[in-house]
Design an enzyme around this catalytic site. Structure first.
Site, PDB file in Angstrom:
ATOM      1  N   CYS A  76      -6.317 -13.658 -15.373  1.00  0.00           N
ATOM      2  CA  CYS A  76      -5.152 -12.813 -15.120  1.00  0.00           C
ATOM      3  C   CYS A  76      -5.209 -12.199 -13.729  1.00  0.00           C
ATOM      4  O   CYS A  76      -6.194 -11.560 -13.357  1.00  0.00           O
ATOM      5  CB  CYS A  76      -5.089 -11.708 -16.178  1.00  0.00           C
ATOM      6  SG  CYS A  76      -3.693 -10.579 -15.970  1.00  0.00           S
ATOM      7  N   CYS A  93       9.870  -6.615 -18.977  1.00  0.00           N
ATOM      8  CA  CYS A  93       8.411  -6.558 -19.065  1.00  0.00           C
ATOM      9  C   CYS A  93       7.945  -5.314 -18.312  1.00  0.00           C
ATOM     10  O   CYS A  93       8.137  -5.203 -17.102  1.00  0.00           O
ATOM     11  CB  CYS A  93       7.798  -7.827 -18.466  1.00  0.00           C
ATOM     12  SG  CYS A  93       5.992  -7.904 -18.579  1.00  0.00           S
ATOM     13  N   GLU A 120       4.702  -3.043 -10.865  1.00  0.00           N
ATOM     14  CA  GLU A 120       5.753  -4.044 -10.929  1.00  0.00           C
ATOM     15  C   GLU A 120       6.352  -4.096 -12.329  1.00  0.00           C
ATOM     16  O   GLU A 120       5.679  -3.861 -13.324  1.00  0.00           O
ATOM     17  CB  GLU A 120       5.213  -5.420 -10.526  1.00  0.00           C
ATOM     18  CG  GLU A 120       4.835  -5.474  -9.057  1.00  0.00           C
ATOM     19  CD  GLU A 120       4.364  -6.851  -8.597  1.00  0.00           C
ATOM     20  OE1 GLU A 120       4.522  -7.143  -7.404  1.00  0.00           O
ATOM     21  OE2 GLU A 120       3.828  -7.616  -9.426  1.00  0.00           O
TER      22      GLU A 120
END
Length: 400
Positions: free
Chosen positions: A148, A134, A121
């Site tokens: 996370c 990102c 992603e």
């Protein structure tokens, strides 16, 4: 034996990259492109010039095929198309948040077996004064940080330099951010202005590919992003921190999240290998660190875990002598997490204490939470979808 000691420090990659029969030239250096040209019969005296032509078409104009490269001879274009591509990752799905954040699920072929394709992603965050991309460095993640979402995945493999650069190129494709693109800004203003290596994976456990990719992205004769607009985030792989400063020269961010080793051992198990004192010394030694090039310390705010004023005092003491700013990150929830976000009042108190001690302490505004695109939330959710649902998402992405 404590509970944290049973959490493995690192994961072992399950697979290695297998290039397709026709590899992409994306991610290769000029010298490597010249070598490829030599392998298909281009004379040595022409290779440097031809490599520069290809470089310009790929990274300035965003060419998606050799056919677009009109100042390259027709015969050479045909030869290149026979042996190579300029392919980037394939967009499988695109999600757009209510705040304008975009998340792309990208397919990365492995060999020529579609069934073995991997996915990562990539997230684009538009703001009034910048557009931040990102970028991921691994399929999955080496580490096991307990807060996370990405850390709950297996580590499948490292990405290649081409797959890392390819994420930037996909974003520019989707946003019409190439200078000659239809709908591009007429004044030359870019939509992708900043890159953060904060997506899936630990960048410093894929050092060579990350270095090679970021050198391409920052090359002034290509995509041309300033190294001051590229930030590499690490959980503290000490041996490669100073090396990153020497060989890449981008801005550094440290995923800190705790000020005591015993707590960081739980939140960031890598701390058992590289404890706080070693991580902070590597920051003090980071080449180029100064008040003009401060190191960012990322600190996720976890309710009742690391958000007390005593934690704030310890944080200020730890960072003494390091040109630093502290980026406070409200915890972004994900299914199954045992943590909660700190109360906003507590976050403000924490920020105020750090600010009054002389450190910039902005609170990061959560972006893309509704599509699981916020910090710590990246995990290829569409891997759970049926084939029919995935094909439908892919069709939507291709027609947007």
């Amino acid at each position: 034996m404590t509970q944290t000691s049973t959490i493995p420090l690192e994961k072992t990659p399950l697979e290695t990259y297998v290039p397709p029969a026709k590899p992409s030239l994306i991610g290769l250096s000029r010298a490597e492109i010249a070598d490829k040209l030599g392998s298909v019969g281009v004379e040595e005296r022409h290779r440097k010039m031809r490599a520069q032509q290809l470089w310009h078409w790929m990274y300035v104009r965003g060419a998606k095929s050799f056919a677009e490269m009109t100042n390259v001879s027709k015969d050479l274009r045909a030869t290149l198309a026979e042996h190579f591509t300029v392919d980037r990752p394939e967009v499988v799905a695109e999600q757009i948040s209510s705040d304008g954040t975009r998340k792309w699920l990208l397919r990365l072929p492995s060999g020529d077996d579609v069934q073995k394709a991997h996915e990562v992603e990539c997230v684009y965050i538009p703001e009034t004064d910048r557009g931040t991309l990102c970028v991921s460095s691994q399929v999955g993640c080496t580490l096991n940080c307990s807060f996370c979402h990405t850390g709950t995945q297996r580590l499948v493999r490292n990405l290649t330099a081409g797959e890392i650069v390819g994420q930037v190129m996909v974003a520019k494709d989707r946003l019409n951010d190439w200078p000659q693109a239809v709908g591009a800004d007429k004044d030359g203003n870019r939509l992708v202005t900043n890159i953060v290596m904060m997506g899936m994976g630990e960048p410093l456990y894929n050092f060579d590919a990350v270095r090679d990719a970021l050198l391409i992205v920052s090359d002034n004769e290509g995509i041309g992003l300033s190294r001051r607009r590229i930030t590499l985030s690490t959980s503290g792989v000490v041996p490669n921190i100073v090396r990153a400063g020497d060989e890449i020269g981008v801005m550094l961010a440290i995923s800190l999240h705790a000020v005591r080793d015993e707590l960081r051992d739980e939140l960031v198990p890598l701390n058992r290998k590289y404890p706080l004192a070693e991580v902070l010394q590597a920051c003090r030694d980071y080449p180029g660190a100064s008040n003009a090039r401060r190191i960012t310390f990322e600190y996720v705010m976890l309710k009742g875990v690391n958000d007390s004023l005593d934690d704030a005092r310890r944080l200020v003491k730890l960072l003494k002598g390091i040109p630093a700013k502290i980026n406070l990150i409200p915890f972004n929830p994900w299914p199954g997490s045992k943590y909660e976000c700190s109360d906003w009042e507590q976050i403000e108190k924490f920020s105020e204490y750090v600010f009054n001690a002389g450190y910039s302490s902005p609170v990061r505004t959560p972006r893309g939470r509704d599509i699981l695109a916020a910090c710590g939330q990246l995990k290829s959710e569409t891997e759970k979808l049926s084939v029919r649902e995935r094909d439908a998402l892919r069709a939507m992405a291709m027609t947007d």
